[in-house]
Design an enzyme around this catalytic site. Structure first.
Site, PDB file in Angstrom:
ATOM      1  CG  HIS A   1      -7.591  -5.298  -8.172  1.00 27.69           C
ATOM      2  ND1 HIS A   1      -6.632  -3.598  -7.977  1.00 27.69           N
ATOM      3  CD2 HIS A   1      -8.704  -4.757  -6.905  1.00 27.69           C
ATOM      4  CE1 HIS A   1      -7.847  -3.447  -6.768  1.00 27.69           C
ATOM      5  NE2 HIS A   1      -8.682  -3.831  -7.222  1.00 27.69           N
TER       6      HIS A   1
ATOM      7  CE  LYS B   1      -2.371  -5.785  -6.368  1.00 28.45           C
ATOM      8  NZ  LYS B   1      -2.833  -4.515  -6.729  1.00 28.45           N
TER       9      LYS B   1
ATOM     10  CB  CYS C   1       0.331   1.450 -10.619  1.00 28.93           C
ATOM     11  SG  CYS C   1       0.872   2.905  -9.834  1.00 28.93           S
TER      12      CYS C   1
ATOM     13  CG  LEU D   1      -2.072  -1.398   1.154  1.00 26.86           C
ATOM     14  CD1 LEU D   1      -2.592  -1.251   2.935  1.00 26.86           C
ATOM     15  CD2 LEU D   1      -2.964  -1.109   0.576  1.00 26.86           C
TER      16      LEU D   1
ATOM     17  CG  ASN E   1      -6.739  -7.079  -4.602  1.00 31.39           C
ATOM     18  OD1 ASN E   1      -5.923  -6.425  -4.745  1.00 31.39           O
ATOM     19  ND2 ASN E   1      -7.054  -7.040  -3.105  1.00 31.39           N
ATOM     20  N   GLY E   2      -9.479  -8.133  -3.724  1.00 32.92           N
ATOM     21  CA  GLY E   2     -10.630  -6.785  -4.193  1.00 32.92           C
ATOM     22  C   GLY E   2     -11.940  -6.864  -3.822  1.00 32.92           C
ATOM     23  CG  ASP E   3     -14.313  -5.228  -3.172  1.00 31.81           C
ATOM     24  OD1 ASP E   3     -14.439  -3.653  -3.236  1.00 31.81           O
ATOM     25  OD2 ASP E   3     -15.520  -5.205  -4.418  1.00 31.81           O
TER      26      ASP E   3
ATOM     27  CB  ALA F   1      -5.579  -3.199  -0.521  1.00 28.32           C
ATOM     28  NE  ARG F   2     -10.529  -0.022  -1.459  1.00 27.60           N
ATOM     29  CZ  ARG F   2     -11.866  -0.604  -1.686  1.00 27.60           C
ATOM     30  NH1 ARG F   2     -12.661   0.786  -1.922  1.00 27.60           N
ATOM     31  NH2 ARG F   2     -13.033  -1.580  -2.762  1.00 27.60           N
TER      32      ARG F   2
END
Length: 637
Positions: A452, A422, A383, A299, A484-486, A507-508
């Site tokens: 992602h 990634k 990115c 991150l 990756n995601g949510d 991540a988030r």
């Protein structure tokens, strides 16, 4: 469900607002009542009057510090949003935010010669304080009575400059040491991968030798020349073929000398195949078990070393440094090399690099391989920011497959550790290309792929496409593929694992609730108290003081990174307040009052309240302090 009060968007109480989390009615309030309650309690607990509040601002009018209520395309008021001159909405980053360096909070420091009790080599020309009394008169008030560095290591290298100096300073201004602790910590180096002065000087003078990179780049050059000659039908094709044979013979002779008991390698046609003869075989590379692990995403800004240490305590398996630009690493920039630092608690650690050219990426891989201690190296080809994408890096690599192939093969050629990648689903929203790239990357030698489930254009609009991740996971087999995601709860993680992925990257979710790793491993919803959350922030504070320093500059740097983290952490809704568990990552919290004052304060989306939380742990902010988060809280839109 009937709401007891109006929601933050001002709609009727009996209307369930689309996109808001479902809270128990007794906790829901309005924006005005929320800030009135939090401000009144803060003033009461600090013995201040409203007129004495230094940080008081009109929170209802401060649109830069607090995100607007969520609006949808179907909403007729959508057009009333603030727009830029070109007609586009402001979103994403606060690009014009004020940036104050930590050095501005302490104009004149105490000379190191005084702390180290030696003669100053600069004499009268030194621009730092040499008079201890004069320095102490201008130094800010100490924050606390105990110093984390002194209590942990037995001594504090910052001496009188430390903001906790009372804990280890004698009446005659000498710094004390706990000899038992110092002896116990002797020879211990908790942080690895620091940039040495010698290496930095050699990088700046371009005197670092990249032997293996030169070998690989030479094969690329020879291959390019050969193709051009074949294409143009030039007469020198025969000479090139002879030169290639000589190179092959020399390589064969070299191998025969080094391994006399083995037969010489078979001569092959094509420089890439020649490179395969002399590179490390996969079985000779360091092996890493990625299967069924929890992976903390690299991150930018928030994924610093103190934050990763917090996540390690809470159960994460794999950590990775923040994205580092390959050109900056090759130039020996200290700030970029700081992103590669590894704490001793990080038992499975990698670094992520970004670049768009085979030569620089191969060289930086060799540099990392020879001068750092890492378990894997990751290529960032996901990115989405313009600065990276427009020059061909990040997501741009996904559309430049020839360069991508050369980068992966070159980095694999020089690395002794696994190489991971990634990626995103693609660049355009409705044009997924990851499924085309993954079979190719298997042939290029990638050890693990992280996908992602969004495209570059999507950013954080719409949910991650886990059905597509499942398809790509099947294509990637037997190469591990992480999704990756949510992911914001253990139930999300269970659904993600049902897609067949080898592991999960978070991540988030880790920024909003870093204890998510504990929840996933224990398969439960943790109704964590506000005191426990404050203890997690206190751990971050201690780790930050150890990493960035306990003087004024280190304290303010720790505060800045904590505030960036709090801009995400404020989105968490305690489990005990939810009418429907679990919280979804795409649902905006309505205004609510928590079960105690601290829980309400942590729910605030206003910068001033985040500063108040930081003051509980790091003391009052300096007079010239100013902060605006890097990312706007509009990821729900």
């Amino acid at each position: 469900m009937e709401k007891a009060a109006e929601s933050s968007t001002g709609k009727a109480a009996d209307v369930v607002v689309k996109g808001e989390a479902a809270l128990k009615p007794e906790f829901i309030t309005t924006k005005e009542k929320f800030h009135e309650s939090v401000d009144a309690e803060w003033q009461r607990s600090n013995g201040k009057k409203a007129s004495d509040e230094d940080t008081s601002v009109d929170k209802n009018e401060n649109c830069t510090a607090e995100p607007e209520a969520k609006k949808f395309k179907a909403d007729p008021e959508e057009k009333t949003q603030v727009e830029k001159p070109d007609g586009k909405r402001y979103r994403g980053q606060n690009k014009s935010r004020p940036h104050i360096k930590p050095t501005t909070y302490e104009e004149k420091r105490l000379c190191l010669s005084i702390i180290q009790d030696r003669e100053c080599p600069f004499g009268d020309k030194c621009r730092f304080h040499h008079d201890v009394a004069e320095y102490l008169a201008s130094k800010p008030v100490d924050i606390g009575e105990s110093c984390y560095l002194y209590d942990t290591f037995g001594k504090c290298a910052y001496g009188l400059m430390c903001r906790y100096a009372k804990a280890h300073t004698t009446p005659d201004f000498k710094t004390m040491e706990n000899k038992d602790l110092v002896q116990a910590c002797e020879g211990r180096n908790p942080v690895k991968n620091s940039l040495s002065k010698d290496l930095q000087n050699r990088l700046r003078k371009h005197s670092v030798a990249f032997k293996k990179s030169a070998e690989y780049l030479k094969t690329l050059s020879n291959n390019k020349d050969k193709k051009e000659q074949q294409k143009n039908g030039e007469a020198c094709a025969a000479e090139l073929s002879t030169a290639l044979k000589e190179v092959e013979q020399k390589e064969a002779e070299t191998q025969l000398q080094s391994v006399p008991d083995k037969e010489p390698p078979v001569k092959t046609v094509g420089p890439l195949t020649d490179a395969d003869v002399i590179k490390l075989r996969p079985c000779e590379k360091k092996q890493v078990d990625f299967q069924d692990k929890l992976y903390l995403a690299p991150l930018t800004t928030c994924g610093n070393l103190p934050f990763r240490r917090v996540c390690k305590r809470l159960g994460v398996d794999i950590t990775c440094g923040e994205m580092a630009m390959c050109t900056n690493l090759l130039q020996g920039q200290q700030s970029e090399w700081a992103l590669l630092k590894r704490h001793e608690s990080e038992d499975l650690f990698g670094v992520q690099v970004e670049g768009c050219f085979p030569d620089t990426m191969t060289r930086v891989a060799e540099l990392i391989n020879n001068n750092t201690d890492v378990d894997f190296v990751d290529i960032n080809s996901g990115c989405p920011i313009d600065l990276v994408y427009k020059k061909g890096g990040g997501c741009g690599l996904m559309t430049r497959t020839r360069k991508f192939e050369q980068i992966i093969k070159g980095m694999n050629y020089v690395l002794d550790v696994p190489l991971t990648v990634k990626i995103r689903t693609g660049v355009q929203e409705k044009n997924n290309i990851a499924h085309k790239l993954i079979p190719e990357m298997k042939n290029w030698g990638v050890s693990m792929i992280t996908l992602h489930g969004r495209s570059r254009e999507q950013r954080y609009t719409k949910l991650a496409d886990w059905d597509y991740i499942k398809t790509c996971s099947e294509l990637a087999s037997p190469i591990p593929l992480f999704g990756n995601g949510d992911i914001l709860s253990y139930e999300d993680a269970v659904r993600a694992r049902e897609t067949g992925v080898s592991g999960i990257m978070i991540a988030r979710g880790a920024l909003i609730k870093p204890w998510i790793f504990t929840e996933i491993k224990e398969s439960r919803h943790w109704d964590i108290s506000s005191t426990e959350r404050l203890d997690i922030l206190r751990d971050f504070t201690n780790f930050g003081l150890e990493h960035w320093g306990s003087d004024t500059r280190g304290v303010e740097k720790t505060r800045a990174f904590m505030l960036e983290w709090l801009s995400f952490m404020c989105r968490y809704i305690p489990v005990g307040l939810l009418e429907r568990v679990p919280q979804k990552i795409n649902e905006r919290p309505p205004y609510y009052l928590g079960r105690n004052y601290l829980e309400s304060l942590m729910a605030s989306q206003h910068v001033g309240d985040w500063v108040r939380i930081s003051e509980m742990l790091l003391g009052p902010v300096p007079k010239n302090f100013n902060f605006l988060p890097k990312h706007k809280a509009n990821a729900y839109k």
